[in-house]
Design a protein around this motif. Structure first.
Motif, PDB file in Angstrom:
ATOM      1  N   ILE A 166       5.808  18.819   3.747  1.00 12.03           N
ATOM      2  CA  ILE A 166       5.173  17.499   3.643  1.00 12.03           C
ATOM      3  C   ILE A 166       6.196  16.465   4.095  1.00 12.03           C
ATOM      4  N   SER A 167       5.786  15.554   4.968  1.00 14.20           N
ATOM      5  CA  SER A 167       6.719  14.521   5.417  1.00 14.20           C
ATOM      6  C   SER A 167       5.990  13.207   5.626  1.00 14.20           C
ATOM      7  N   THR A 168       6.738  12.120   5.527  1.00 13.14           N
ATOM      8  CA  THR A 168       6.193  10.791   5.801  1.00 13.14           C
ATOM      9  C   THR A 168       6.250  10.521   7.303  1.00 13.14           C
ATOM     10  N   ALA A 169       5.794   9.337   7.700  1.00 14.65           N
ATOM     11  CA  ALA A 169       5.636   9.047   9.127  1.00 14.65           C
ATOM     12  C   ALA A 169       6.962   8.932   9.858  1.00 14.65           C
ATOM     13  N   GLY A 170       8.039   8.611   9.122  1.00 14.59           N
ATOM     14  CA  GLY A 170       9.309   8.398   9.788  1.00 14.59           C
ATOM     15  C   GLY A 170       9.787   9.591  10.582  1.00 14.59           C
ATOM     16  N   LEU A 171       9.540  10.809  10.089  1.00 14.79           N
ATOM     17  CA  LEU A 171      10.014  12.016  10.764  1.00 14.79           C
ATOM     18  C   LEU A 171       9.292  12.241  12.081  1.00 14.79           C
ATOM     19  N   ILE A 172       7.972  12.284  12.051  1.00 14.10           N
ATOM     20  CA  ILE A 172       7.221  12.613  13.269  1.00 14.10           C
ATOM     21  C   ILE A 172       7.246  11.472  14.283  1.00 14.10           C
ATOM     22  N   ASN A 173       7.478  10.233  13.821  1.00 11.75           N
ATOM     23  CA  ASN A 173       7.467   9.093  14.739  1.00 11.75           C
ATOM     24  C   ASN A 173       8.840   8.753  15.298  1.00 11.75           C
ATOM     25  N   PHE A 204       0.847  -1.191   0.000  1.00  8.68           N
ATOM     26  CA  PHE A 204       0.000   0.000   0.000  1.00  8.68           C
ATOM     27  C   PHE A 204       0.885   1.245   0.000  1.00  8.68           C
ATOM     28  N   PHE A 205       0.275   2.356  -0.367  1.00 11.92           N
ATOM     29  CA  PHE A 205       1.008   3.616  -0.501  1.00 11.92           C
ATOM     30  C   PHE A 205       0.347   4.675   0.373  1.00 11.92           C
ATOM     31  N   ALA A 206       1.156   5.293   1.248  1.00  8.82           N
ATOM     32  CA  ALA A 206       0.681   6.403   2.084  1.00  8.82           C
ATOM     33  C   ALA A 206       1.450   7.648   1.652  1.00  8.82           C
ATOM     34  N   GLY A 207       0.740   8.615   1.066  1.00  4.02           N
ATOM     35  CA  GLY A 207       1.429   9.798   0.571  1.00  4.02           C
ATOM     36  C   GLY A 207       0.461  10.854   0.097  1.00  4.02           C
ATOM     37  N   ILE A 208       0.922  11.660  -0.833  1.00  3.44           N
ATOM     38  CA  ILE A 208       0.103  12.771  -1.319  1.00  3.44           C
ATOM     39  C   ILE A 208       0.463  13.068  -2.775  1.00  3.44           C
ATOM     40  N   ILE A 268      13.318   8.627   6.329  1.00  2.66           N
ATOM     41  CA  ILE A 268      12.895  10.015   6.495  1.00  2.66           C
ATOM     42  C   ILE A 268      12.743  10.648   5.116  1.00  2.66           C
ATOM     43  N   THR A 269      11.568  11.209   4.835  1.00  2.00           N
ATOM     44  CA  THR A 269      11.333  11.926   3.578  1.00  2.00           C
ATOM     45  C   THR A 269      10.596  13.228   3.891  1.00  2.00           C
ATOM     46  N   VAL A 270      11.149  14.326   3.390  1.00  2.00           N
ATOM     47  CA  VAL A 270      10.560  15.650   3.630  1.00  2.00           C
ATOM     48  C   VAL A 270      10.590  16.434   2.319  1.00  2.00           C
ATOM     49  N   MET A 271       9.520  17.184   2.062  1.00  2.00           N
ATOM     50  CA  MET A 271       9.494  18.103   0.924  1.00  2.00           C
ATOM     51  C   MET A 271       9.073  19.480   1.426  1.00  2.00           C
ATOM     52  N   MET A 272       9.790  20.514   0.977  1.00  2.00           N
ATOM     53  CA  MET A 272       9.457  21.903   1.295  1.00  2.00           C
ATOM     54  C   MET A 272       9.115  22.639  -0.002  1.00  2.00           C
ATOM     55  N   ILE A 273       7.935  23.266  -0.036  1.00  2.00           N
ATOM     56  CA  ILE A 273       7.479  24.020  -1.202  1.00  2.00           C
ATOM     57  C   ILE A 273       7.332  25.485  -0.779  1.00  2.00           C
ATOM     58  N   ARG A 274       8.182  26.341  -1.346  1.00  2.00           N
ATOM     59  CA  ARG A 274       8.143  27.769  -1.010  1.00  2.00           C
ATOM     60  C   ARG A 274       7.582  28.542  -2.192  1.00  2.00           C
ATOM     61  N   TYR A 275       6.589  29.395  -1.926  1.00  2.00           N
ATOM     62  CA  TYR A 275       6.025  30.237  -2.979  1.00  2.00           C
ATOM     63  C   TYR A 275       6.650  31.616  -2.872  1.00  2.00           C
ATOM     64  N   ILE A 305      -1.077  10.806   3.804  1.00  2.00           N
ATOM     65  CA  ILE A 305       0.149  11.475   4.247  1.00  2.00           C
ATOM     66  C   ILE A 305      -0.042  11.921   5.697  1.00  2.00           C
ATOM     67  N   PRO A 306       0.892  11.621   6.572  1.00  2.00           N
ATOM     68  CA  PRO A 306       0.676  11.970   7.988  1.00  2.00           C
ATOM     69  C   PRO A 306       0.901  13.438   8.321  1.00  2.00           C
ATOM     70  N   THR A 307       1.725  14.118   7.486  1.00  2.00           N
ATOM     71  CA  THR A 307       2.053  15.510   7.823  1.00  2.00           C
ATOM     72  C   THR A 307       2.013  16.390   6.585  1.00  2.00           C
ATOM     73  N   MET A 308       1.170  17.446   6.632  1.00  2.00           N
ATOM     74  CA  MET A 308       1.160  18.490   5.610  1.00  2.00           C
ATOM     75  C   MET A 308       0.865  19.800   6.336  1.00  2.00           C
ATOM     76  N   LEU A 309       1.891  20.649   6.411  1.00  2.00           N
ATOM     77  CA  LEU A 309       1.799  21.885   7.193  1.00  2.00           C
ATOM     78  C   LEU A 309       1.959  23.096   6.272  1.00  2.00           C
ATOM     79  N   LEU A 310       1.250  24.177   6.586  1.00  2.00           N
ATOM     80  CA  LEU A 310       1.307  25.406   5.791  1.00  2.00           C
ATOM     81  C   LEU A 310       1.745  26.574   6.677  1.00  2.00           C
TER      82      LEU A 310
END
Length: 734
Positions: free
Chosen positions: A648-655, A578-582, A704-711, A600-605
């Motif tokens: 945006i991050s997967t569960a590995g970071l917060i856990n 299975f795939f958990a993401g965005i 650990i997987t993290v993505m940062m999107i800056r506008y 996806i467990p984490t998506m912060l703005l």
């Protein structure tokens, strides 16, 4: 009465069959339909004639029996010309000859043969010759009628069809001719058996319609067969049909004869008992035949489950030669494949043969026009015996056949990663001469992902010039991560800065980030994690990454794209994946980010106007658990403003946990965003990971997987000019 009842059943079956003849891909369909219709008319006429024997006038009954005799002759004439029509084009001469023979049958049956006993379907006729010739040829017109129309004409036609198929060097036509001849032989043997039985039980001759019913059933089934069987399949098919038809008929006949003396005093009771026994025998025959046909020993095509288990058991830690041999053994043992070649795309548009079970190892062009024609139609599994029926390939048929010949293949499994050709698995003829059928294609389509894993391994990991002599697991990890980086499309729009970071805990992982450019105003971002660890998860990740790009070629609806990916994970990747993401779609024209949360467990703005971080992902459903996830998918949107940052991050970071057992959590991510929002996306990811390492003070427990999107806006400046413009991110090993 029992004969009337049996003939009513036969007439009903033939009438039904005449309206349900499957003429798909049939060359001479009108002739076969006519044969079935004539057989149905004969069966109905038999029922009417038997009723007339009991309740009708003698003259009319005699007329009906003459008509039945004529119909039998016409049916076999039609069968003879049907056989010829499968070898030669039907022209005026054949039509004229057929008409002439029908007129001859009419003349002999009406004027030379008489009904000697209309109550028992008895026929008689004079000798063909008189005087001394009669002593040398003591045959009657009745003998001539059946010898000519029932035996000689169809027999000669079957022989001509066999010789024609042999001369044409067509295994499929020859097999069909042999089966037709076998069906005809069955009809002859059954006819002799009925004639012999009728000497003791005269009315059994009325069951000749049953012979016709079985015969035309064989003809209709043989006519639509488009594959070549091996000897085992033919033997098992013959055995199944004997159990299904011949054995019940034989057992039923024994009961029919054996029960007659027991119930001689009551015809009604005899009729009922024989009917019940006949139904029971037919039902038992079909039941045993169905059970027998499912035995794996006699059903070589029933290999799907074992095929998948063997593919899943391939150990990619073995040497490359052993892996290729193992794959060939799987094809050989399960699909009865006779030979296999593996061709991998290399530099200079070459397609190099890296494995051949037998024969030469050709080097071909990856731009071969035949191969290109197949790939342009997005065909991954191409069978030689089916390619000719695909209209879109018609113009390039010569080039396609040339490519099949060059690799010595009957089936091509084409391995594509988006528009990029990875390689080709070429399967030769089956052992025993059988052809690949629709079942084989379904199985190859179903397990295409396993073949892609193999091709990817051969193309990127097993390449000796790249691999060197380093530890195999580390080599695999480096190759996979490099592939991910190289196949991303960096965001070049000045409105956005994207950074990402991926850190596998044990060199190999199933988490990934992908950036896909649709056009200058639209970009897709994918972040997530596939279940599992190690090689299995990383291979599934590579396949999923490829299939997303493949689907984007034909799917332009954002929600439908995610739905199709769910189905691929569910049915094509190993069970339990299975795939958990965005999935995010950025539209720069409207400054709008559309996204579908797939667990996806984490998506912060972070919004610069309020200097605050909020959680925005909402509820989501992971992909791969349900067959159809489209009713559960929701497309959400965010209006992006200058200075906004999305993390945006997967569960590995917060856990992740510290030595004290404290969880890293989302609050620390929010703080890092607030403190570092002026830095580039890549630097923000690095700062976050550095903070995590200080917090844990130990090795990573999870990927650990993290993505940062800056506008951005025109006046935006990052703290580090060295990082300005970097949108491809970084990949770090622990």
């Amino acid at each position: 009465m029992i004969y009337i009842i049996l003939n009513i059943g036969i007439a009903a079956y033939l009438t039904w069959a005449s309206f349900n003849v499957n003429t798909k891909n049939m060359r001479n369909e009108n002739s076969l339909v006519n044969i079935v219709l004539l057989s149905a008319v004969t069966a109905v006429l038999t029922v009417v004639t038997m009723a007339m024997i009991f309740w009708g006038p003698e003259r009319f009954t005699v007329f009906l029996e003459h008509a039945m005799l004529l119909l039998v002759g016409i049916i076999y004439i039609a069968i003879a010309f049907y056989f010829l029509g499968n070898s030669f084009k039907r022209g005026r001469f054949m039509t004229f000859l057929e008409t002439l023979l029908i007129l001859a049958a009419l003349y002999v049956s009406s004027s030379k043969i008489t009904v000697s006993d209309y109550t028992r379907f008895g026929y008689g006729s004079e000798l063909l010759f008189s005087g001394e010739l009669a002593s040398f040829f003591p045959y009657t017109w009745e003998n001539l009628y059946f010898a000519l129309f029932v035996f000689f004409l169809p027999g000669m036609s079957a022989l001509i069809m066999l010789l024609s198929a042999e001369n044409a060097n067509s295994r499929q036509n020859f097999q069909r001719a042999v089966l037709f001849a076998g069906a005809l032989l069955f009809a002859w043997i059954s006819s002799f058996a009925l004639v012999y039985t009728s000497k003791m039980l005269p009315m059994t001759i009325s069951l000749y319609t049953g012979v016709l019913a079985i015969f035309v059933t064989f003809l209709t089934r043989i006519s639509v067969q488009d594959k070549i069987y091996d000897s085992l399949t033919l033997f098992s098919g013959l055995l199944v049909n004997v159990i299904k038809y011949a054995l019940p008929a034989f057992v039923g006949a024994l009961f029919f004869v054996g029960l007659r003396p027991i119930y001689s005093g009551s015809k009604s009771l005899y009729t009922i008992v024989v009917f019940i026994v006949s139904v029971a025998v037919i039902f038992a025959g079909r039941l045993f035949a169905a059970a027998f046909s499912k035995l794996s020993t006699f059903r070589s095509s029933n290999y799907g489950a074992a095929f998948e288990a063997d593919l899943a058991a391939i150990d990619y830690n073995d040497e490359t030669g052993d892996i290729c041999k193992k794959l060939f053994e799987i094809f050989q043992n399960r699909a009865n494949v006779g030979s296999m070649k593996v061709l991998i795309a290399g530099g200079n548009n070459e397609l190099n043969t890296v494995f051949a079970s037998k024969g030469s190892k050709p080097t071909l062009s990856s731009l071969d026009p035949g191969l290109e024609a197949i790939r342009e139609q997005d065909i991954n599994i191409c069978m030689k015996n089916q390619a000719e029926g695909i209209f879109a390939l018609e113009q390039k048929q010569a080039e396609i056949n040339a490519f099949f010949k060059a690799v010595g293949a009957e089936v091509l499994i084409i391995l594509n990663e988006g528009h990029h050709l990875v390689g080709v698995i070429a399967l030769g003829e089956k052992r025993g001469g059988a052809s690949y059928d629709e079942y084989d294609k379904q199985i190859f389509d179903k397990f295409y992902s396993y073949f892609f894993v193999f091709g990817y391994y051969m193309s990127n990991i097993a390449n000796a010039s790249v691999v060197g002599t380093v530890n195999r697991e580390i080599r695999m990890s480096a190759q996979i991560i490099t592939s991910i980086q190289e196949n991303m499309d960096p965001v070049e729009n000045p409105k956005m800065d994207v950074g990402y970071l991926m850190v596998p805990a044990h060199n190999i992982g199933g988490e990934f980030v992908d950036l896909i450019r649709l056009n200058e105003n639209r970009h897709i971002f994918v972040t997530g994690a596939l279940s599992g660890k190690g090689i299995s998860a990383s291979m599934s990740m590579v396949i999923l990454k490829s299939i997303i790009r493949t689907y984007l070629n034909s799917t332009h609806d954002f929600k439908k794209l995610v739905s199709k990916i769910n189905q691929f994970i569910r049915f094509s990747l190993p069970k339990g994946t299975f795939f958990a993401g965005i999935f995010c779609l950025m539209d720069f024209e409207t400054d709008t980010l559309y996204y579908i949360n797939c667990g996806i467990p984490t998506m912060l703005l972070y919004t610069r106007a309020y200097n605050n971080v909020i959680e925005i992902q909402g509820n989501g459903y992971v992909l791969g658990f349900v067959k159809d996830i489209s009713p559960l998918l929701k497309v959400k949107q965010i209006k992006m403003n200058a200075g906004d940052v999305i993390a945006i991050s997967t569960a590995g970071l917060i856990n992740s946990h510290s030595l004290r057992g404290e969880q890293y959590g989302k609050d620390r991510i929010k703080k890092s965003m607030t403190d570092n929002y002026m830095y580039s996306g890549m630097r923000m990811c690095s700062f976050l990971f550095d903070d995590l390492k200080r917090f844990m003070a130990k090795e990573l427990d999870d990927d650990i997987t993290v993505m940062m999107i800056r506008y951005l806006d025109k006046d935006s400046q990052t703290v580090s000019d060295d990082e300005e413009g970097e949108a491809s991110g970084t990949t770090t090993g622990s």
